[in-house]
Design a protein around this motif. Sequence first.
Motif, PDB file in Angstrom:
ATOM      1  N   ASP A 147      43.881 -89.540  33.400  1.00  0.00           N
ATOM      2  CA  ASP A 147      42.535 -89.953  32.982  1.00  0.00           C
ATOM      3  C   ASP A 147      41.987 -89.009  31.921  1.00  0.00           C
ATOM      4  O   ASP A 147      40.824 -88.593  31.941  1.00  0.00           O
ATOM      5  N   ASP A 148      42.884 -88.632  30.979  1.00  0.00           N
ATOM      6  CA  ASP A 148      42.539 -87.776  29.831  1.00  0.00           C
ATOM      7  C   ASP A 148      42.157 -86.356  30.228  1.00  0.00           C
ATOM      8  O   ASP A 148      41.518 -85.644  29.448  1.00  0.00           O
ATOM      9  N   GLU A 149      42.534 -85.895  31.402  1.00  0.00           N
ATOM     10  CA  GLU A 149      42.249 -84.524  31.814  1.00  0.00           C
ATOM     11  C   GLU A 149      43.508 -83.887  32.385  1.00  0.00           C
ATOM     12  O   GLU A 149      44.326 -84.540  33.025  1.00  0.00           O
ATOM     13  N   GLY A 150      43.652 -82.571  32.145  1.00  0.00           N
ATOM     14  CA  GLY A 150      44.813 -81.845  32.643  1.00  0.00           C
ATOM     15  C   GLY A 150      44.517 -80.364  32.728  1.00  0.00           C
ATOM     16  O   GLY A 150      43.383 -79.923  32.488  1.00  0.00           O
ATOM     17  N   THR A 151      45.529 -79.575  33.063  1.00  0.00           N
ATOM     18  CA  THR A 151      45.377 -78.127  33.156  1.00  0.00           C
ATOM     19  C   THR A 151      46.437 -77.454  32.300  1.00  0.00           C
ATOM     20  O   THR A 151      47.492 -78.035  32.001  1.00  0.00           O
ATOM     21  N   VAL A 152      46.150 -76.212  31.920  1.00  0.00           N
ATOM     22  CA  VAL A 152      47.097 -75.417  31.144  1.00  0.00           C
ATOM     23  C   VAL A 152      46.973 -73.964  31.581  1.00  0.00           C
ATOM     24  O   VAL A 152      45.873 -73.492  31.907  1.00  0.00           O
ATOM     25  N   GLU A 153      48.107 -73.268  31.624  1.00  0.00           N
ATOM     26  CA  GLU A 153      48.135 -71.849  31.938  1.00  0.00           C
ATOM     27  C   GLU A 153      48.783 -71.097  30.785  1.00  0.00           C
ATOM     28  O   GLU A 153      49.852 -71.483  30.302  1.00  0.00           O
ATOM     29  N   ASN A 154      48.130 -70.047  30.327  1.00  0.00           N
ATOM     30  CA  ASN A 154      48.714 -69.122  29.361  1.00  0.00           C
ATOM     31  C   ASN A 154      49.323 -67.958  30.140  1.00  0.00           C
ATOM     32  O   ASN A 154      48.606 -67.259  30.857  1.00  0.00           O
ATOM     33  N   ILE A 155      50.618 -67.753  30.001  1.00  0.00           N
ATOM     34  CA  ILE A 155      51.347 -66.796  30.830  1.00  0.00           C
ATOM     35  C   ILE A 155      51.980 -65.730  29.939  1.00  0.00           C
ATOM     36  O   ILE A 155      52.725 -66.057  29.000  1.00  0.00           O
ATOM     37  N   ILE A 156      51.690 -64.463  30.251  1.00  0.00           N
ATOM     38  CA  ILE A 156      52.263 -63.341  29.498  1.00  0.00           C
ATOM     39  C   ILE A 156      52.970 -62.418  30.484  1.00  0.00           C
ATOM     40  O   ILE A 156      52.375 -61.980  31.470  1.00  0.00           O
ATOM     41  N   ASN A 157      54.221 -62.136  30.208  1.00  0.00           N
ATOM     42  CA  ASN A 157      54.996 -61.240  31.052  1.00  0.00           C
ATOM     43  C   ASN A 157      54.994 -59.832  30.453  1.00  0.00           C
ATOM     44  O   ASN A 157      55.292 -59.662  29.261  1.00  0.00           O
ATOM     45  N   PHE A 158      54.668 -58.844  31.285  1.00  0.00           N
ATOM     46  CA  PHE A 158      54.673 -57.449  30.862  1.00  0.00           C
ATOM     47  C   PHE A 158      55.687 -56.666  31.695  1.00  0.00           C
ATOM     48  O   PHE A 158      55.988 -57.021  32.837  1.00  0.00           O
ATOM     49  N   LYS A 159      56.166 -55.586  31.095  1.00  0.00           N
ATOM     50  CA  LYS A 159      57.084 -54.702  31.799  1.00  0.00           C
ATOM     51  C   LYS A 159      56.744 -53.263  31.474  1.00  0.00           C
ATOM     52  O   LYS A 159      56.531 -52.903  30.312  1.00  0.00           O
ATOM     53  N   THR A 160      56.673 -52.431  32.505  1.00  0.00           N
ATOM     54  CA  THR A 160      56.466 -50.991  32.357  1.00  0.00           C
ATOM     55  C   THR A 160      57.666 -50.285  32.987  1.00  0.00           C
ATOM     56  O   THR A 160      58.479 -50.927  33.670  1.00  0.00           O
ATOM     57  N   PRO A 161      57.800 -48.985  32.775  1.00  0.00           N
ATOM     58  CA  PRO A 161      58.919 -48.287  33.417  1.00  0.00           C
ATOM     59  C   PRO A 161      58.911 -48.401  34.938  1.00  0.00           C
ATOM     60  O   PRO A 161      59.966 -48.294  35.577  1.00  0.00           O
ATOM     61  N   ALA A 162      57.746 -48.630  35.522  1.00  0.00           N
ATOM     62  CA  ALA A 162      57.654 -48.670  36.980  1.00  0.00           C
ATOM     63  C   ALA A 162      57.689 -50.083  37.553  1.00  0.00           C
ATOM     64  O   ALA A 162      58.056 -50.263  38.716  1.00  0.00           O
ATOM     65  N   SER A 163      57.310 -51.083  36.766  1.00  0.00           N
ATOM     66  CA  SER A 163      57.213 -52.430  37.329  1.00  0.00           C
ATOM     67  C   SER A 163      57.150 -53.474  36.240  1.00  0.00           C
ATOM     68  O   SER A 163      57.018 -53.164  35.048  1.00  0.00           O
ATOM     69  N   SER A 164      57.228 -54.722  36.667  1.00  0.00           N
ATOM     70  CA  SER A 164      56.940 -55.861  35.797  1.00  0.00           C
ATOM     71  C   SER A 164      55.809 -56.655  36.430  1.00  0.00           C
ATOM     72  O   SER A 164      55.663 -56.672  37.660  1.00  0.00           O
ATOM     73  N   LEU A 165      54.993 -57.280  35.610  1.00  0.00           N
ATOM     74  CA  LEU A 165      53.858 -58.036  36.122  1.00  0.00           C
ATOM     75  C   LEU A 165      53.543 -59.183  35.183  1.00  0.00           C
ATOM     76  O   LEU A 165      54.003 -59.207  34.030  1.00  0.00           O
ATOM     77  N   VAL A 166      52.764 -60.124  35.682  1.00  0.00           N
ATOM     78  CA  VAL A 166      52.461 -61.340  34.933  1.00  0.00           C
ATOM     79  C   VAL A 166      50.947 -61.496  34.830  1.00  0.00           C
ATOM     80  O   VAL A 166      50.233 -61.391  35.827  1.00  0.00           O
ATOM     81  N   PHE A 167      50.482 -61.749  33.612  1.00  0.00           N
ATOM     82  CA  PHE A 167      49.065 -62.014  33.365  1.00  0.00           C
ATOM     83  C   PHE A 167      48.927 -63.491  33.025  1.00  0.00           C
ATOM     84  O   PHE A 167      49.581 -63.996  32.099  1.00  0.00           O
ATOM     85  N   THR A 168      48.087 -64.191  33.763  1.00  0.00           N
ATOM     86  CA  THR A 168      47.937 -65.638  33.608  1.00  0.00           C
ATOM     87  C   THR A 168      46.472 -65.998  33.400  1.00  0.00           C
ATOM     88  O   THR A 168      45.609 -65.529  34.141  1.00  0.00           O
ATOM     89  N   VAL A 169      46.223 -66.813  32.396  1.00  0.00           N
ATOM     90  CA  VAL A 169      44.871 -67.325  32.137  1.00  0.00           C
ATOM     91  C   VAL A 169      44.905 -68.832  32.343  1.00  0.00           C
ATOM     92  O   VAL A 169      45.673 -69.544  31.691  1.00  0.00           O
ATOM     93  N   GLY A 170      44.073 -69.307  33.278  1.00  0.00           N
ATOM     94  CA  GLY A 170      44.036 -70.727  33.585  1.00  0.00           C
ATOM     95  C   GLY A 170      42.901 -71.439  32.868  1.00  0.00           C
ATOM     96  O   GLY A 170      41.829 -70.875  32.644  1.00  0.00           O
ATOM     97  N   ALA A 171      43.148 -72.675  32.496  1.00  0.00           N
ATOM     98  CA  ALA A 171      42.133 -73.480  31.810  1.00  0.00           C
ATOM     99  C   ALA A 171      42.340 -74.940  32.170  1.00  0.00           C
ATOM    100  O   ALA A 171      43.418 -75.348  32.601  1.00  0.00           O
ATOM    101  N   ARG A 172      41.304 -75.713  31.999  1.00  0.00           N
ATOM    102  CA  ARG A 172      41.412 -77.167  32.097  1.00  0.00           C
ATOM    103  C   ARG A 172      41.160 -77.744  30.708  1.00  0.00           C
ATOM    104  O   ARG A 172      40.505 -77.127  29.871  1.00  0.00           O
ATOM    105  N   TYR A 173      41.695 -78.903  30.473  1.00  0.00           N
ATOM    106  CA  TYR A 173      41.511 -79.512  29.154  1.00  0.00           C
ATOM    107  C   TYR A 173      41.262 -81.001  29.304  1.00  0.00           C
ATOM    108  O   TYR A 173      41.605 -81.623  30.310  1.00  0.00           O
ATOM    109  N   ASP A 174      40.646 -81.550  28.290  1.00  0.00           N
ATOM    110  CA  ASP A 174      40.500 -82.996  28.228  1.00  0.00           C
ATOM    111  C   ASP A 174      40.861 -83.467  26.832  1.00  0.00           C
ATOM    112  O   ASP A 174      40.693 -82.742  25.846  1.00  0.00           O
TER     113      ASP A 174
END
Length: 282
Positions: free
Chosen positions: A151-178
């Motif tokens: 019905d002309d609406e959906g969702t989108v996630e912007n996903i960025i993967n990071f890595k440091t010497p101690a760990s890896s982690l993911v930063f995600t920004v959620g949005a809805r769109y029409d």
Amino acid sequence: MKTSVYGPSVARATGTGRAPLVARRSSPTYRPSAAAVASAPVSDGPSTSDRQQAKQALLDLVKNTNRGLGVRTFTRGLIEEAQIRVESFQGSALDFSILGGKWKLIYTTATDVLPILEAEYQLSPGPFSALGFPRPLEVGNIYQRFTSPVDDEGTVENIINFKTPASSLVFTVGARYDVRSGKRIALVFEDARLGDIQLSDGAEALLAPALLPRGSLQHQLLLAIKEFTLKFQFRTAAQLASQAVTRAGSAAAGYLLTYLDNDMLIGRAIGLGGVFVFVREE
């Protein structure tokens, strides 16, 4: 007495001494019949091979650009021309049913993304890297994950993967769109999450040495780190500025999808500017 160039007999016949005017017959204008028009061959436009060649040319140009970071002006111009060539194969409207999926970023000129890529080099250990010092931060793959609109609406996630010497982690920004038109969508960013932490072997060994028995406290600490998720409300600078002017609860950011097929997605941000080239990951 003047003699007519047509001869004296013709002049006498007219009684004027002048040659008669001869009417010129004009050439008939060609007008194809309706049957001829109907049977004329119709061009099918650019072939599939033309489209694939254009896409491959764009992929070859962006291949070694580190997703657009540090690209020189001349190369950026070549990429822009190749991108426009690919976009020319897109009709007036997208097939949004194939938008759903995970798309991997391979090139961008967006001013809000390039600084993230540049941070990896700004935090580089410099001359100490020759001594084996790891980079404090590595920027991994960047994705956009869309759901196909209902019905002309959906969702989108912007996903960025990071890595440091101690760990890896993911930063995600959620949005809805029409869907606003055949190619334009409007995004409303809602929240951001920082999580999916994976400790490196060294960091895990530091917290819970393998030579020592692991107690319940160490186990709980490792589990808490791996399950940690930080979630907060997220608004872009454009959204904040729009909200300050309109007093609206949410403001949409324009996003023009200029090309979409089963394995390539090209978008242009409206407002802040910048182009994005993606290939399908899944």
